[in-house]
Design a protein around this motif. Sequence first.
Motif, short mmCIF file in Angstrom:
data_model
loop_
_atom_site.label_atom_id
_atom_site.label_comp_id
_atom_site.label_asym_id
_atom_site.label_seq_id
_atom_site.Cartn_x
_atom_site.Cartn_y
_atom_site.Cartn_z
N MET A 56 -34.84 1.25 20.44
CA MET A 56 -33.65 0.58 19.61
C MET A 56 -33.06 1.20 18.54
SD MET A 56 -33.69 -3.40 17.74
CE MET A 56 -32.31 -4.06 17.41
N ASP A 57 -31.77 1.26 18.75
CA ASP A 57 -30.81 1.87 17.58
C ASP A 57 -30.50 0.75 16.71
OD1 ASP A 57 -29.16 3.11 15.88
OD2 ASP A 57 -27.45 3.32 17.17
N ARG A 58 -31.39 0.42 15.78
CA ARG A 58 -31.02 -0.91 14.77
C ARG A 58 -30.28 -0.73 13.88
NH1 ARG A 58 -35.58 -4.37 11.45
NH2 ARG A 58 -34.62 -6.22 11.94
N ASN A 59 -29.96 0.26 13.28
CA ASN A 59 -28.86 0.43 12.36
C ASN A 59 -27.74 1.26 12.59
OD1 ASN A 59 -30.05 2.79 12.43
ND2 ASN A 59 -31.19 2.73 10.39
N GLY A 60 -27.28 1.22 13.88
CA GLY A 60 -26.11 1.65 14.17
C GLY A 60 -25.92 3.16 14.68
N LEU A 61 -24.94 3.39 15.44
CA LEU A 61 -25.03 4.96 15.89
C LEU A 61 -24.52 5.72 15.03
CD1 LEU A 61 -23.40 4.29 19.56
CD2 LEU A 61 -25.62 4.90 19.04
N ASP A 62 -23.80 5.29 13.96
CA ASP A 62 -23.47 6.44 13.13
C ASP A 62 -24.50 6.71 12.04
OD1 ASP A 62 -20.79 6.08 14.14
OD2 ASP A 62 -20.22 4.71 12.70
N THR A 63 -25.39 6.12 12.12
CA THR A 63 -26.48 6.15 11.04
C THR A 63 -27.51 7.10 11.32
OG1 THR A 63 -25.99 4.21 9.88
CG2 THR A 63 -28.14 4.93 9.30
N GLY A 64 -27.64 6.98 12.64
CA GLY A 64 -28.98 7.66 13.24
C GLY A 64 -30.35 7.11 13.24
N GLY A 65 -31.24 7.38 13.99
CA GLY A 65 -32.52 6.78 13.85
C GLY A 65 -32.69 5.86 15.14
N LEU A 66 -33.94 5.86 15.47
CA LEU A 66 -34.60 5.21 16.63
C LEU A 66 -35.77 4.73 16.40
CD1 LEU A 66 -33.22 4.63 19.52
CD2 LEU A 66 -34.74 6.27 20.28
N LEU A 67 -36.01 3.35 16.63
CA LEU A 67 -37.28 2.53 16.67
C LEU A 67 -38.01 2.87 18.15
CD1 LEU A 67 -36.48 -0.89 15.20
CD2 LEU A 67 -37.55 1.01 14.06
N ASN A 68 -39.06 3.44 18.00
CA ASN A 68 -40.06 3.38 19.17
C ASN A 68 -41.15 2.56 19.21
OD1 ASN A 68 -38.78 6.30 20.07
ND2 ASN A 68 -39.13 6.45 18.05
#
Length: 409
Positions: A342-354
């Motif tokens: 899940m990309d929880r904090n938005g595409l502009d911020t980056g980061g992914l939960l695995n």
Amino acid sequence: MKKHTFAAALCGLLTLTSTHLSAQEIDDKYVENDVVSLAGKKGFSFSTKAGDFLFKPYALVQASACLNRYDDLGLETPYADNIANTGFAIPNAILGFTGKAFGKVTFNLSINAAKSGGALLQQAWFDIAMKESLRIRVGKFKTPFMHAYLSTLGETLFPVLPTSSTATVVLPYDLPYVNPNFATGFDLGIQLHGLIHGKWNYQVGIFNGTGADVNVASKTMCDDHKWLPALLYSGRFAYMPKGEMPASQGDPNNLKSDKMLIGVSASYNAEAESKSSSDLRVGAEFAMMKNRFYLAAEAYYMNMHFTKIQNKSDDMNFWGGYVQAGYFITSKLQGALRYDFMDRNGLDTGGLLNMPAIGVNYYFFGNNLKLQVMYQYMGRTGDNTQNDRDEAGIGLARHNATAMLQFTF
């Protein structure tokens, strides 16, 4: 004397109409209730001799034990214990009935005693059949979005749904209402649906967009679109090349199935957060059952367009999905694997939960009793800053272990 006479007459009536239906008689997909699968199963039911009326009660009770360990910053306060939201729970305690009448109408009503408020009424709907390819459903039922939610509650591969479907998104500012998640779940509305040539399924509906907790009409017109009522507009289209696929993620009574489903869905929740944003969701799904093997993959995307009153120029976009598989090692023991992201904090911020998970399911006593055990780990990757990394996991457990015992009738 009159009371005794009435009781005797009632008992006689039930004796005449009660019957244990054969698999062929009860195998009607539109009598299904999204809680307990009835297809191909005998059960305690009531039916008229002419067969124009069927009434069948059902029940599902789930009792679970869970252990959740959080990071310090994943709790409401950094001074809280790392172990929280741990202990015993009753996720669902559902009692309901389903049936059909006059060869044209099917109906369902269920109460979930484990919930409160509006969610106490889990479902209440009736479905009118013009023909196989044209049906109208009215009431409270599942919205046509997301394979994970549309699966029968008592036949899911894991005791909890994918976190990517249930966790709320994280915004860089506060809104006056709850942040949305991907799943739309149960809602009140009307739906047009049908099955064409046994392979093509469509569902198109209009709903309140307020979810399972609200059973009243509370919406208005959009501020940004004066011509559009602030409701949820949703649709799903699925292709099943090998015939209609059951809404199951594994059934020990059906270990010789060969089915496949490819689907797309979309919804637009106008002013979903009550004068905060309008949410557009799109999703794609794939599922298959081949004898003892079950596989599903799903991806979903959400765009939050903020209303003029919020005075925010840029939209926010999120995405997530999962892949999961199950295999019956024996006729009673099913192994399960899932990879959730899940990309929880938005595409502009980056980061992914695995969030990988592993589980096993075991069926007792004619499969009415089911034990599910799972473990899930939450990892984070690709965040631009440590603060982004911390915020992405807020409220989510780093380690989760769940055991759930389920009884169905």
